[in-house]
Design a protein around this motif. Structure first.
Motif, short mmCIF file in Angstrom:
data_model
loop_
_atom_site.label_atom_id
_atom_site.label_comp_id
_atom_site.label_asym_id
_atom_site.label_seq_id
_atom_site.Cartn_x
_atom_site.Cartn_y
_atom_site.Cartn_z
N ARG A 329 -30.79 28.42 60.42
CA ARG A 329 -30.57 29.66 59.69
C ARG A 329 -29.51 29.45 58.60
O ARG A 329 -29.67 29.92 57.47
N GLN A 330 -28.44 28.73 58.95
CA GLN A 330 -27.40 28.43 57.96
C GLN A 330 -27.96 27.59 56.82
O GLN A 330 -27.65 27.81 55.65
N ILE A 342 -33.51 36.00 64.76
CA ILE A 342 -34.54 34.96 64.84
C ILE A 342 -35.15 34.95 66.24
O ILE A 342 -34.43 34.83 67.23
N PRO A 343 -36.46 35.08 66.37
CA PRO A 343 -37.08 35.09 67.70
C PRO A 343 -37.23 33.68 68.29
O PRO A 343 -37.62 32.75 67.60
N ILE A 344 -36.85 33.54 69.55
CA ILE A 344 -37.12 32.33 70.32
C ILE A 344 -38.10 32.71 71.43
O ILE A 344 -37.80 33.57 72.26
N MET A 345 -39.25 32.09 71.43
CA MET A 345 -40.31 32.43 72.36
C MET A 345 -40.15 31.65 73.66
O MET A 345 -40.08 30.42 73.64
N ILE A 374 -25.96 31.13 74.21
CA ILE A 374 -27.06 31.96 73.72
C ILE A 374 -26.81 33.44 73.95
O ILE A 374 -27.19 34.29 73.15
N ARG A 375 -26.13 33.76 75.07
CA ARG A 375 -25.91 35.17 75.42
C ARG A 375 -25.08 35.89 74.35
O ARG A 375 -25.38 37.02 73.97
N ASP A 376 -24.04 35.23 73.85
CA ASP A 376 -23.20 35.84 72.83
C ASP A 376 -24.00 36.14 71.56
O ASP A 376 -23.81 37.19 70.94
N HIS A 377 -24.89 35.23 71.19
CA HIS A 377 -25.64 35.43 69.96
C HIS A 377 -26.78 36.44 70.13
O HIS A 377 -27.22 37.04 69.15
N VAL A 378 -27.25 36.61 71.35
CA VAL A 378 -28.21 37.68 71.61
C VAL A 378 -27.51 39.03 71.45
O VAL A 378 -28.06 39.98 70.87
N ASP A 382 -28.04 37.84 66.47
CA ASP A 382 -28.39 36.71 65.60
C ASP A 382 -29.77 36.18 65.97
O ASP A 382 -30.53 35.74 65.10
N ILE A 383 -30.03 36.18 67.27
CA ILE A 383 -31.32 35.72 67.77
C ILE A 383 -31.83 36.71 68.81
O ILE A 383 -31.07 37.51 69.36
#
Length: 420
Positions: A329-330, A342-345, A374-378, A382-383
């Motif tokens: 993304r950066q 951003i979706p992560i499937m 990942i939890r912080d960015h959810v 961000d994702i």
């Protein structure tokens, strides 16, 4: 990513090569060399030379060349308003905007590829570089860092066909029959302690050659990764499995990645793991891939560092994957593309639930804190971690052996085609 973006924007890419690039680099440090043998000046006694510019062999040479080139591009008034701007993430990417036209320049040591929506900007950049440095203009991009590139009106095709053919000759596979999948679904590889040993050097050479090929062939990434685990003591069974990959490649030597012009440019990630897939230590295998619209730009397959439960193994790979997605993304910001949420499937609902639960209860307290990245960015949005059914999970091809029909289906979904 550069090639995917160029295909999406319908750039025509060109390539140039800098002759004796390193000797153009200006040194900031004080570096001295002895008088070269055969060219000593006896009147100077034991005096040495102080270098103004770099020489091949100096560890400072690559950095000195890059600094010289970047300073030239940034300070030169390429347009009426300004010079190039350097990428904030990819420091080898240079960009300039001239009205509605964009010119992108990617540097790799002495190789330069560039493209624009305006042909006049490409000609102007080529002339600018040839005035300052001794350059070889190589025309449209057809071969770069071992990749064959075909630029067509409806997209870009990337392959390593010539390298694959050379590989067949090198390991004597020209007369062997081909197979449909790179790894047999009925074989689970282990240490094979009672098996007959084979030449380590030849086995490692084969694995190294195949690893280089994964740059454009994600379909063999998992199989090569499994075979690479046994390089310390390879046996006949391991060599047979590695040669099966060559037999698979023999039947599809001209397959490569297709980056179409049409289609969106949304960043999407796919994340999966094969629970306890390794027979030797029962560790799981992580697999991820990232798509820009319908263009595959990044992927990996790797055995996890520790043994994990089914849910934990899925959660761990999602944590690693989120770091890669955020980095991409950066990098997309250097192309003026802004991505949000951003979706992560993922095909595991328990792993998704953990990211949405702020409480470290008994089910997750044993998971290392670094995997909760990942939890912080959810929470920051961000994702997003989204559920996808297993039959639509593209990362399956990076975690396990598959039957022929499923394997061919995923190859097609990832954009692997044979250009007719």
């Amino acid at each position: 990513m550069f090639l995917a973006y160029a295909a999406h924007k319908n750039f025509t890419l060109y390539q140039m090569d800098v002759k004796s690039a390193f000797i153009n680099g200006l040194l900031e440090e004080e570096v001295y060399v002895e008088q070269p043998p055969g060219f000593e000046q006896k009147t100077l006694g034991d005096k040495v030379y102080k270098l103004k510019k770099a020489l091949y062999g100096l560890k400072q040479a690559p950095r000195a060349w890059y600094d010289t080139l970047s300073q030239f591009l940034i300070e030169n008034e390429f347009t009426k308003d300004n010079g190039f701007t350097k990428g904030k993430v990819d420091r080898t990417l240079f960009r300039i905007q001239d009205g509605e036209s964009i010119l992108l320049v990617q540097i790799y040591v002495d190789d330069i590829i560039f493209g624009s929506t305006n042909k006049e900007l490409c000609d102007k950049f080529s002339n600018l570089m040839q005035v300052k440095f001794e350059m070889s203009m190589m025309g449209e991009l057809t071969f770069f860092l071992g990749l064959q590139v075909k630029q067509l009106k409806d997209g870009t095709f990337i392959s390593q066909t010539k390298y694959t053919r050379d590989l067949m000759k090198k390991f004597g596979m020209e007369e062997k029959s081909s197979v449909k999948i790179p790894m047999n679904t009925s074989v689970n590889m282990d240490m094979d302690a009672d098996g007959k040993a084979v030449d380590q050097t030849r086995y490692r050479a084969l694995i190294g050659s195949l690893l280089y090929l994964t740059a454009s062939r994600p379909d063999i990434t998992f199989a090569v990764g499994v075979c690479a685990r046994f390089q310390s003591a390879p046996k006949e069974s391991h060599m047979t499995a590695a040669k099966r990959i060559l037999r698979y490649l023999k039947g599809c030597q001209e397959v490569g990645l297709w980056y179409p012009k049409e289609g969106g440019f949304k960043l999407i990630g796919y994340s999966d793991s094969d629970y306890a897939g390794c027979r030797v230590d029962r560790k799981s295998t992580s697999g991820t891939c990232q798509m820009l619209g319908n263009r595959l730009v990044s992927w990996f397959s790797k055995k996890q560092n520790s043994i994990a439960t089914s849910t934990k193994s899925k959660y761990i790979v999602c944590g690693h994957h989120s770091a890669q997605v955020l980095w991409m993304r950066q990098q997309l910001r250097d192309y003026d593309v802004e991505e949000k949420e951003i979706p992560i499937m993922c095909d595991n609902t328990s792993a998704i639930a953990i990211t949405q639960n702020p409480v470290l209860h008994s089910r997750t307290k044993h998971i290392d804190v670094r995997y909760h990245f990942i939890r912080d960015h959810v929470e920051k949005k961000d994702i997003t971690l989204e559920y996808i059914s297993t039959d639509k999970q593209l990362a399956d091809i990076f975690t396990k052996t598959l039957c022929e029909s499923r394997f061919e289906e995923l190859k097609h979904e990832l954009g692997l085609i044979e250009l007719s």
